[in-house]
Design a protein around this motif. Structure first.
Motif, short mmCIF file in Angstrom:
data_model
loop_
_atom_site.label_atom_id
_atom_site.label_comp_id
_atom_site.label_asym_id
_atom_site.label_seq_id
_atom_site.Cartn_x
_atom_site.Cartn_y
_atom_site.Cartn_z
N GLN A 83 -48.95 -39.21 -11.77
CA GLN A 83 -48.07 -38.85 -12.86
C GLN A 83 -46.62 -38.90 -12.43
OE1 GLN A 83 -49.92 -37.18 -15.68
NE2 GLN A 83 -51.70 -37.91 -14.59
N THR A 84 -46.14 -37.84 -11.81
CA THR A 84 -44.75 -37.72 -11.41
C THR A 84 -44.61 -38.30 -10.00
OG1 THR A 84 -45.25 -35.46 -10.74
CG2 THR A 84 -44.24 -35.78 -12.88
N GLY A 85 -44.55 -39.64 -9.93
CA GLY A 85 -44.59 -40.29 -8.64
C GLY A 85 -45.99 -40.18 -8.06
N HIS A 86 -46.11 -39.50 -6.93
CA HIS A 86 -47.39 -39.36 -6.23
C HIS A 86 -48.19 -38.16 -6.70
CE1 HIS A 86 -49.51 -38.03 -2.33
NE2 HIS A 86 -50.14 -39.11 -2.72
N ALA A 87 -47.57 -37.23 -7.41
CA ALA A 87 -48.19 -35.94 -7.72
C ALA A 87 -48.64 -35.88 -9.17
CB ALA A 87 -47.19 -34.80 -7.45
N LEU A 88 -49.79 -35.27 -9.40
CA LEU A 88 -50.21 -34.97 -10.75
C LEU A 88 -49.25 -33.96 -11.38
CD1 LEU A 88 -54.04 -34.63 -10.13
CD2 LEU A 88 -52.97 -36.34 -11.60
N ASN A 89 -48.94 -34.15 -12.67
CA ASN A 89 -47.98 -33.24 -13.29
C ASN A 89 -48.63 -32.00 -13.88
OD1 ASN A 89 -49.19 -34.61 -15.50
ND2 ASN A 89 -47.42 -34.14 -16.79
N GLY A 90 -49.95 -31.87 -13.75
CA GLY A 90 -50.64 -30.68 -14.22
C GLY A 90 -52.02 -30.60 -13.61
N VAL A 91 -52.65 -29.44 -13.69
CA VAL A 91 -53.98 -29.22 -13.12
C VAL A 91 -54.86 -28.58 -14.17
CG1 VAL A 91 -55.28 -27.96 -11.38
CG2 VAL A 91 -53.12 -29.02 -10.76
N LEU A 134 -51.60 -46.65 -0.64
CA LEU A 134 -51.96 -45.43 0.04
C LEU A 134 -51.64 -44.20 -0.80
CD1 LEU A 134 -50.51 -46.27 3.55
CD2 LEU A 134 -52.77 -46.77 2.68
N PHE A 135 -50.99 -44.39 -1.93
CA PHE A 135 -50.53 -43.24 -2.68
C PHE A 135 -51.13 -43.23 -4.08
CE2 PHE A 135 -47.66 -42.05 0.52
CZ PHE A 135 -47.29 -43.21 1.11
N SER A 136 -51.28 -42.00 -4.60
CA SER A 136 -51.83 -41.83 -5.90
C SER A 136 -50.88 -42.05 -7.01
CB SER A 136 -52.31 -40.46 -6.09
OG SER A 136 -51.99 -39.60 -6.76
N ALA A 137 -51.90 -41.35 -8.04
CA ALA A 137 -51.20 -41.20 -9.41
C ALA A 137 -50.41 -41.27 -9.50
CB ALA A 137 -52.55 -39.97 -10.04
N PRO A 138 -49.58 -40.63 -8.34
CA PRO A 138 -48.29 -40.71 -8.91
C PRO A 138 -48.73 -42.15 -8.68
CG PRO A 138 -48.57 -40.64 -6.88
CD PRO A 138 -49.52 -40.69 -6.93
N ALA A 139 -48.05 -42.57 -7.80
CA ALA A 139 -48.35 -43.93 -8.08
C ALA A 139 -49.10 -43.96 -9.36
CB ALA A 139 -49.08 -44.55 -6.94
#
Length: 453
Positions: free
Chosen positions: A37-45, A29-34
């Motif tokens: 990047q940084t866990g569930h959250a993208l580390n940049g945009v 159910l979880f992203s990237a991060p997953a």
């Protein structure tokens, strides 16, 4: 090969493999991060901000990066500007597990396997626009993907976790998640050095996962939530920005609140669960974590700009990420720890047309060994990142941006969990001698453009 009959592990814990593997899918159910990047959250945009490894709270270089990390910093952009970029992320995933199976002689032996995820490329867009007025106000609008992933493990009878459900595993594992955030942004320049800013945030997310372990299983195992569900969320962000033109030193700080979401819901064919109840609707609630960021920047050296960010992501107190729960065949939580993120980026301007950027970032792994099993489908275990990019002008005010980003391979490993004697209602425990290991790395190519006006 039947792995569902259980095994005797040290401490005389009888394992039902289906119970042991219940948590395996919920992290889909979880992203990237997953896979992000940084866990569930993208580390940049965006291409520019990602080329700085996500550093940008105190050094605004493009609209989307400034809006995302610090709404006050849009005052620091030199001109009004529109930016668009697309990140194409390719994750590499491996899932290994060891459980116990009967040896045919009244005892049990360990059974191990490894499965490669089917690689795919996932598109993550970003858009930003900043308009500078003749007065103290600056306005912005950001719309970008801040979380997105997909998992596609084939069924593999030689791996306990991906064995068929009839044999106690999950079989093939599929999931897809994407989250878009829209942020109308307002910044007010208090004086020649200080600015404040705020941005309400509106979010929309879509999710599909099959099978779905947050539901009580039935006689045929877990149902599939494979019809895409959507949910809306909301939150806000505030920030402060300081810039001293004489020294070239800048400072920024921001706080993005928890993004509160309505529950995801799926209608399914009615089935009878393990307690005799009829289930025809599945639901799951998860929010996006609060973040606090501080940063410093330096642009007092000719041609060079430097940025350093420190960021706190509060997973531990976020719905869907907090204390793990695993009882009666259902997973309730993930046991993620809150983490710190550190990012350092540098830009060198060769001339008004050509710039090079480099960045490195490090973060904690939110997944402890105790909770590795609860996060095997899309583990957010990556800890080290590096990026490099460049911008080149095509005409006076049109810039082309390109960036390559690498999240280096890392693993999360721990024991499987099982119920005493496989009986509903008994407290689950980790089972000595078992193991689950998830390995993840990602590669991204980002391409975009900016127009100044």
């Amino acid at each position: 090969m039947d792995v569902s009959t259980g095994a005797i592990a040290p401490g005389e814990i009888k394992m039902n493999t289906r119970h042991i593997l219940t948590a395996a899918l919920l992290v889909a159910l979880f992203s990237a991060p997953a896979v992000a990047q940084t866990g569930h959250a993208l580390n940049g945009v965006g291409a520019v901000n990602q080329s700085m490894a996500g550093a940008g709270t105190a050094l605004p270089l493009d609209p989307s990066g400034a809006i995302h990390w610090n709404p006050a910093s849009i005052s620091g952009l030199e001109t009004s500007e529109i930016q668009f970029s697309m990140e194409m992320m390719r994750p590499s995933l491996t899932l290994e597990s060891t459980a116990f199976v009967p040896d045919g002689l009244g005892g049990f032996v360990p059974f191990s396997g490894s499965t490669e995820g089917t690689d795919g490329i996932f598109a993550i867009p970003s858009f930003g626009m900043v308009y500078k007025t003749d007065g103290p106000w600056t306005f912005g609008m950001g719309a970008y993907g801040i979380s997105g992933f997909g998992v596609n493990y084939p069924g593999d009878a030689m791996n306990p976790i991906t064995a068929p459900q009839s044999d106690g595993g999950f079989g093939s594992i599929y999931s897809q998640f994407g989250m878009l955030q829209v942020a109308p942004t307002f910044a007010y320049q208090v004086n020649d050095k200080w600015s404040i800013g705020f941005a309400p945030t509106i979010n929309q997310a879509v999710l599909a996962v099959d099978p779905f372990p947050a539901a009580t299983p039935g006689a045929d195992g877990y149902p599939g939530a494979n019809h895409t569900a959507s949910a809306w969320g909301y939150g806000g962000q505030v920030g402060v920005y300081y810039m001293d033109d004489m020294s070239g030193i800048s400072f920024g700080a921001s706080y993005k609140s928890t993004q509160k979401f309505e529950d995801f819901e799926w209608n399914v064919n009615p089935y009878v669960d393990m307690f005799g109840g009829t289930v025809d609707l599945l639901s799951f609630g998860m929010d996006y974590p609060a973040m606090a960021s501080v940063g410093v920047g330096f642009s007092g050296m000719e041609g060079w700009k430097f940025a350093f960010d420190a960021r706190y992501i509060d997973y531990a107190n976020t719905n869907g990420f907090g204390d793990p729960g695993f009882e009666d065949g259902v997973v309730d939580g993930f046991g993620w720890d809150s983490i710190m993120v550190f990012a350092l980026g540098a830009q060198y301007e060769v001339d008004d047309c050509l710039s090079f950027r480099f960045g490195v970032a490090m973060n904690d792994n939110p997944i402890s060994s105790e909770n590795a099993m609860f996060n095997v489908a899309a583990p957010g275990c990556v800890e080290q990142h590096a990026s490099a990019g460049l911008s080149y002008c095509v005409g006076k005010d049109f810039f082309f941006d390109i960036t390559y980003r690498k999240a280096f391979e890392n693993s999360a490993s721990g024991m499987l969990w099982g119920d005493h004697d496989g009986n509903p209602g008994t407290p689950p425990e980790q089972v000595p001698g078992t193991d689950v290991t998830s390995t993840l790395s990602t590669d991204s190519l980002l391409i975009g453009f900016r127009v100044k006006f």
